[in-house]
Scaffold this motif. Sequence first.
Motif, PDB file in Angstrom:
ATOM      1  N   ALA A 416       0.726  -1.212  -0.081  1.00 58.06           N
ATOM      2  CA  ALA A 416      -0.141   0.002  -0.079  1.00 58.06           C
ATOM      3  C   ALA A 416       0.808   1.292   0.045  1.00 58.06           C
ATOM      4  CB  ALA A 416      -1.028   0.042   1.231  1.00 58.06           C
ATOM      5  N   TRP A 417       0.160   2.327  -0.240  1.00 53.37           N
ATOM      6  CA  TRP A 417       1.037   3.487  -0.286  1.00 53.37           C
ATOM      7  C   TRP A 417       0.159   4.632   0.411  1.00 53.37           C
ATOM      8  CZ3 TRP A 417       5.758   4.658  -1.153  1.00 53.37           C
ATOM      9  CH2 TRP A 417       6.071   6.128  -1.249  1.00 53.37           C
ATOM     10  N   HIS A 418       0.822   5.573   1.388  1.00 54.51           N
ATOM     11  CA  HIS A 418       0.168   6.257   2.324  1.00 54.51           C
ATOM     12  C   HIS A 418      -0.122   7.582   1.696  1.00 54.51           C
ATOM     13  CE1 HIS A 418       0.216   7.896   6.728  1.00 54.51           C
ATOM     14  NE2 HIS A 418      -1.051   7.904   6.129  1.00 54.51           N
ATOM     15  N   LEU A 419      -1.585   8.182   1.626  1.00 56.89           N
ATOM     16  CA  LEU A 419      -1.714   9.335   1.093  1.00 56.89           C
ATOM     17  C   LEU A 419      -2.076  10.259   2.144  1.00 56.89           C
ATOM     18  CD1 LEU A 419      -4.042   8.037  -2.130  1.00 56.89           C
ATOM     19  CD2 LEU A 419      -1.533   9.193  -2.254  1.00 56.89           C
ATOM     20  N   PRO A 420      -1.817  11.737   2.151  1.00 59.31           N
ATOM     21  CA  PRO A 420      -2.237  12.368   2.977  1.00 59.31           C
ATOM     22  C   PRO A 420      -3.909  12.450   3.515  1.00 59.31           C
ATOM     23  CG  PRO A 420      -1.945  13.761   1.110  1.00 59.31           C
ATOM     24  CD  PRO A 420      -1.464  12.412   0.927  1.00 59.31           C
ATOM     25  N   LEU A 421      -4.133  12.830   4.801  1.00 61.40           N
ATOM     26  CA  LEU A 421      -5.572  13.224   5.080  1.00 61.40           C
ATOM     27  C   LEU A 421      -5.714  14.477   5.851  1.00 61.40           C
ATOM     28  CD1 LEU A 421      -8.228  11.572   4.810  1.00 61.40           C
ATOM     29  CD2 LEU A 421      -7.876  10.797   7.101  1.00 61.40           C
ATOM     30  N   TRP A 422      -5.253  15.497   5.365  1.00 61.50           N
ATOM     31  CA  TRP A 422      -4.893  16.772   5.683  1.00 61.50           C
ATOM     32  C   TRP A 422      -6.428  17.418   5.955  1.00 61.50           C
ATOM     33  CZ3 TRP A 422      -0.422  18.273   1.930  1.00 61.50           C
ATOM     34  CH2 TRP A 422       0.632  17.423   2.389  1.00 61.50           C
ATOM     35  N   GLU A 423      -6.335  18.321   6.899  1.00 58.04           N
ATOM     36  CA  GLU A 423      -7.614  18.986   7.306  1.00 58.04           C
ATOM     37  C   GLU A 423      -8.173  20.003   5.932  1.00 58.04           C
ATOM     38  OE1 GLU A 423     -10.978  19.910   9.302  1.00 58.04           O
ATOM     39  OE2 GLU A 423      -9.572  18.472   9.860  1.00 58.04           O
ATOM     40  N   GLU A 424      -7.219  20.285   5.242  1.00 57.09           N
ATOM     41  CA  GLU A 424      -7.423  21.353   4.298  1.00 57.09           C
ATOM     42  C   GLU A 424      -8.387  20.838   3.111  1.00 57.09           C
ATOM     43  OE1 GLU A 424      -3.460  22.751   5.864  1.00 57.09           O
ATOM     44  OE2 GLU A 424      -4.616  20.626   5.651  1.00 57.09           O
ATOM     45  N   TYR A 425      -8.233  19.429   2.930  1.00 57.06           N
ATOM     46  CA  TYR A 425      -9.273  18.822   2.086  1.00 57.06           C
ATOM     47  C   TYR A 425     -10.346  18.634   2.431  1.00 57.06           C
ATOM     48  CZ  TYR A 425      -4.700  17.039  -0.308  1.00 57.06           C
ATOM     49  OH  TYR A 425      -3.609  16.861  -0.966  1.00 57.06           O
ATOM     50  N   GLN A 426     -10.825  18.767   3.653  1.00 55.38           N
ATOM     51  CA  GLN A 426     -12.252  18.550   4.148  1.00 55.38           C
ATOM     52  C   GLN A 426     -13.046  19.637   3.651  1.00 55.38           C
ATOM     53  OE1 GLN A 426     -13.539  16.304   6.247  1.00 55.38           O
ATOM     54  NE2 GLN A 426     -11.661  15.095   7.195  1.00 55.38           N
ATOM     55  N   GLN A 427     -12.506  20.896   3.214  1.00 54.36           N
ATOM     56  CA  GLN A 427     -13.439  21.929   2.865  1.00 54.36           C
ATOM     57  C   GLN A 427     -14.066  21.561   1.595  1.00 54.36           C
ATOM     58  OE1 GLN A 427     -10.769  25.206   2.970  1.00 54.36           O
ATOM     59  NE2 GLN A 427      -9.916  24.625   0.844  1.00 54.36           N
ATOM     60  N   GLN A 428     -13.440  20.688   0.681  1.00 50.72           N
ATOM     61  CA  GLN A 428     -14.122  20.266  -0.425  1.00 50.72           C
ATOM     62  C   GLN A 428     -15.560  19.709  -0.506  1.00 50.72           C
ATOM     63  OE1 GLN A 428      -9.651  19.435  -2.177  1.00 50.72           O
ATOM     64  NE2 GLN A 428     -11.418  18.821  -3.554  1.00 50.72           N
ATOM     65  N   LEU A 429     -15.726  19.111   0.867  1.00 51.43           N
ATOM     66  CA  LEU A 429     -17.130  18.317   1.132  1.00 51.43           C
ATOM     67  C   LEU A 429     -17.939  19.250   1.569  1.00 51.43           C
ATOM     68  CD1 LEU A 429     -15.534  15.048   2.602  1.00 51.43           C
ATOM     69  CD2 LEU A 429     -16.265  15.465   0.351  1.00 51.43           C
ATOM     70  N   GLU A 430     -17.703  20.600   1.791  1.00 58.29           N
ATOM     71  CA  GLU A 430     -18.851  21.395   2.212  1.00 58.29           C
ATOM     72  C   GLU A 430     -20.175  21.327   1.439  1.00 58.29           C
ATOM     73  OE1 GLU A 430     -16.934  25.172   2.809  1.00 58.29           O
ATOM     74  OE2 GLU A 430     -15.646  24.530   4.467  1.00 58.29           O
ATOM     75  N   SER A 431     -21.265  21.624   1.980  1.00 58.59           N
ATOM     76  CA  SER A 431     -22.434  21.708   1.327  1.00 58.59           C
ATOM     77  C   SER A 431     -23.207  23.010   1.869  1.00 58.59           C
ATOM     78  CB  SER A 431     -23.379  20.463   1.567  1.00 58.59           C
ATOM     79  OG  SER A 431     -24.669  20.542   1.116  1.00 58.59           O
ATOM     80  N   ASN A 432     -23.895  23.410   1.036  1.00 56.77           N
ATOM     81  CA  ASN A 432     -24.919  24.441   1.329  1.00 56.77           C
ATOM     82  C   ASN A 432     -26.214  24.114   2.065  1.00 56.77           C
ATOM     83  OD1 ASN A 432     -23.179  26.354   0.250  1.00 56.77           O
ATOM     84  ND2 ASN A 432     -24.494  26.717  -1.649  1.00 56.77           N
ATOM     85  N   PHE A 433     -26.279  23.091   2.065  1.00 59.37           N
ATOM     86  CA  PHE A 433     -27.637  22.372   2.366  1.00 59.37           C
ATOM     87  C   PHE A 433     -27.792  21.258   3.550  1.00 59.37           C
ATOM     88  CE2 PHE A 433     -28.002  23.577  -2.023  1.00 59.37           C
ATOM     89  CZ  PHE A 433     -28.823  24.886  -1.942  1.00 59.37           C
ATOM     90  N   ALA A 434     -26.549  20.593   3.675  1.00 55.14           N
ATOM     91  CA  ALA A 434     -26.372  19.383   4.647  1.00 55.14           C
ATOM     92  C   ALA A 434     -25.216  19.596   5.368  1.00 55.14           C
ATOM     93  CB  ALA A 434     -26.582  18.490   3.953  1.00 55.14           C
ATOM     94  N   ASP A 435     -25.004  18.572   6.282  1.00 51.11           N
ATOM     95  CA  ASP A 435     -23.666  18.794   7.013  1.00 51.11           C
ATOM     96  C   ASP A 435     -22.533  18.613   6.037  1.00 51.11           C
ATOM     97  OD1 ASP A 435     -24.828  19.290   9.482  1.00 51.11           O
ATOM     98  OD2 ASP A 435     -25.179  17.111   9.652  1.00 51.11           O
ATOM     99  N   LEU A 436     -22.532  17.654   5.016  1.00 51.23           N
ATOM    100  CA  LEU A 436     -21.590  17.592   4.136  1.00 51.23           C
ATOM    101  C   LEU A 436     -21.926  17.047   2.643  1.00 51.23           C
ATOM    102  CD1 LEU A 436     -19.350  14.367   5.176  1.00 51.23           C
ATOM    103  CD2 LEU A 436     -21.510  15.025   6.058  1.00 51.23           C
ATOM    104  N   ALA A 437     -21.178  17.178   1.814  1.00 50.49           N
ATOM    105  CA  ALA A 437     -21.757  16.451   0.538  1.00 50.49           C
ATOM    106  C   ALA A 437     -20.832  15.288   0.331  1.00 50.49           C
ATOM    107  CB  ALA A 437     -21.313  17.678  -0.711  1.00 50.49           C
ATOM    108  N   ASN A 438     -21.560  14.210  -0.599  1.00 50.60           N
ATOM    109  CA  ASN A 438     -20.746  12.911  -0.821  1.00 50.60           C
ATOM    110  C   ASN A 438     -19.580  13.025  -1.550  1.00 50.60           C
ATOM    111  OD1 ASN A 438     -22.529  13.040  -3.296  1.00 50.60           O
ATOM    112  ND2 ASN A 438     -22.616  10.668  -3.130  1.00 50.60           N
ATOM    113  N   ILE A 439     -19.418  14.229  -2.396  1.00 50.05           N
ATOM    114  CA  ILE A 439     -18.056  14.542  -3.242  1.00 50.05           C
ATOM    115  C   ILE A 439     -17.332  15.650  -3.030  1.00 50.05           C
ATOM    116  CG2 ILE A 439     -19.235  12.497  -4.926  1.00 50.05           C
ATOM    117  CD1 ILE A 439     -19.903  15.066  -6.887  1.00 50.05           C
ATOM    118  N   GLY A 440     -16.250  15.779  -3.588  1.00 52.67           N
ATOM    119  CA  GLY A 440     -15.553  16.942  -3.444  1.00 52.67           C
ATOM    120  C   GLY A 440     -15.038  17.519  -4.646  1.00 52.67           C
TER     121      GLY A 440
END
Length: 503
Positions: A416-440
């Motif tokens: 396997a190869w380790h990829l980052p899980l940084w907080e900066e990526y979380q903002q791509q899941l923001e939704s205007n209508f729900a807690d989060l969107a299912n794609i970013g």
Amino acid sequence: MEFPVQTANPAKVETACLVVPVFKDGDLLPAAAKLDDASERLIGQLIERGDFTAGLGNVQLIPFAPGLNAERLMLVGLGERDKCNEGNFRKALDAAFDALAGLPVGDAAVAMIDVPVPNRDSQWKARMTAEASLRAVYRFTEFKSEPTPAAKLERVTLLVSESDDAEHAKEGARIGAAVGEGINYTRTLGNLPGNVCTPRYLAEQAEQLGKASEGKLEVDILDEAALEELGARTLLSVGRGSEEPSRLIVMRYQGASDPDEAPHVLIGKGITFDTGGISLKPGAEMDEMKFDMCGAASVFGTVKAALAIQPRINLVAVVAAAENMPDGRATKPGDIIKTLKGLTVEVLNTDAEGRLVLCDALTYSERFEPASVIDIATLTGAAIIALGHHATGLLSNDDDLALDILEAGETAWDRAWHLPLWEEYQQQLESNFADLANIGGRPAGTITAACFLSRFADKFPWAHLDIAGTAWQSGKQKGATGRPVGLLTQYLLDREADAQVEK
């Protein structure tokens, strides 16, 4: 398949075929040297005359070998001595066993334990040998009216030059046989068509494993009524458009002396066919979406391996199974679903369904108070773009867990190869209508998918394995690979070893 271990002089071993590894350079290995002496320098002459070149994976069958008790002699090339590593060793094994599987022989003896692989002992080499033999004889012929004849190979004797290595080789063969059987079970589940391998079929497989385990595996199946009562609405939303009912499958193995010891949890994505739902996939190669349950299949294969090995740990396996189809009842882009955790999700693309079934399974796993949780899923095509078909994508909220998985992958040579899980990526899941969107969006698709899952894995050490590039291969050799059963089984064995050290 049987894997006896012998320390006898290879020239005296009675077998239908004797497999001997040879380097391109330097002296012959111990077993090959003894065979060369007994056969009036047959091996040396073949090399000197250029009749056999020991390039990596080159195989030559010698149907009659004077001075030997073996009916046939097979030479397998190892390439250059200073380039011998785990990968090349496995390539040589695969070449040898692919050739053996095509011969009319029921037994063979192999001298691969002699091969010097840096930092790998006889137990590891025996394990790899057993795994390779089982992978080679695998055939998927369930739906052929005139199936390809099955391989006749049923017994592989492991030859060791040093008697001190015999017990290690036996243990390695025992583990390799279990892992190999688990890999082939995973391959069969993955290769089955979607009209056979449904969520209910996977539930039946779990029940069969439970019955065959003689009480070692406890199985619970949550049907749609139970899931509705539980509140697993995102899992249910994925299967709404299908005639096939969804299932949450739970398998519990108690191997630790303390039944209350925190278990390790494996979660498999079990989308038995993925059309993409209302966000319909293109028609080309859609048949391969029967492989979208290979995460679940790998969990089944690992459970099968664990039942054979019986590690002294507690294990919980959870499979979230559904079929993603377009229908009048199917989830639509823009729909908002409430998860088992209580978060709401705006479904912007119904083809990003794997994370929807996994998020409820992750929340369900909280009840086990786990020591670790690993989910396995054919989650994103972006993983193939990033890593191709060689490495599984790894993302985790715990660096120690990630390192343990990487190490297990290196040992099993299922990397396997380790990829980052940084907080900066979380903002791509923001939704205007729900807690989060299912794609970013398109950027970092593998990472944002893991970011989505991480919102439901805040109660335990968690890792996500994206196997979209490694679970199956396309083209002429189309079929499930059985990965990452080797990695997952090794991870569990390592946790057993750690637990014994602590005690």
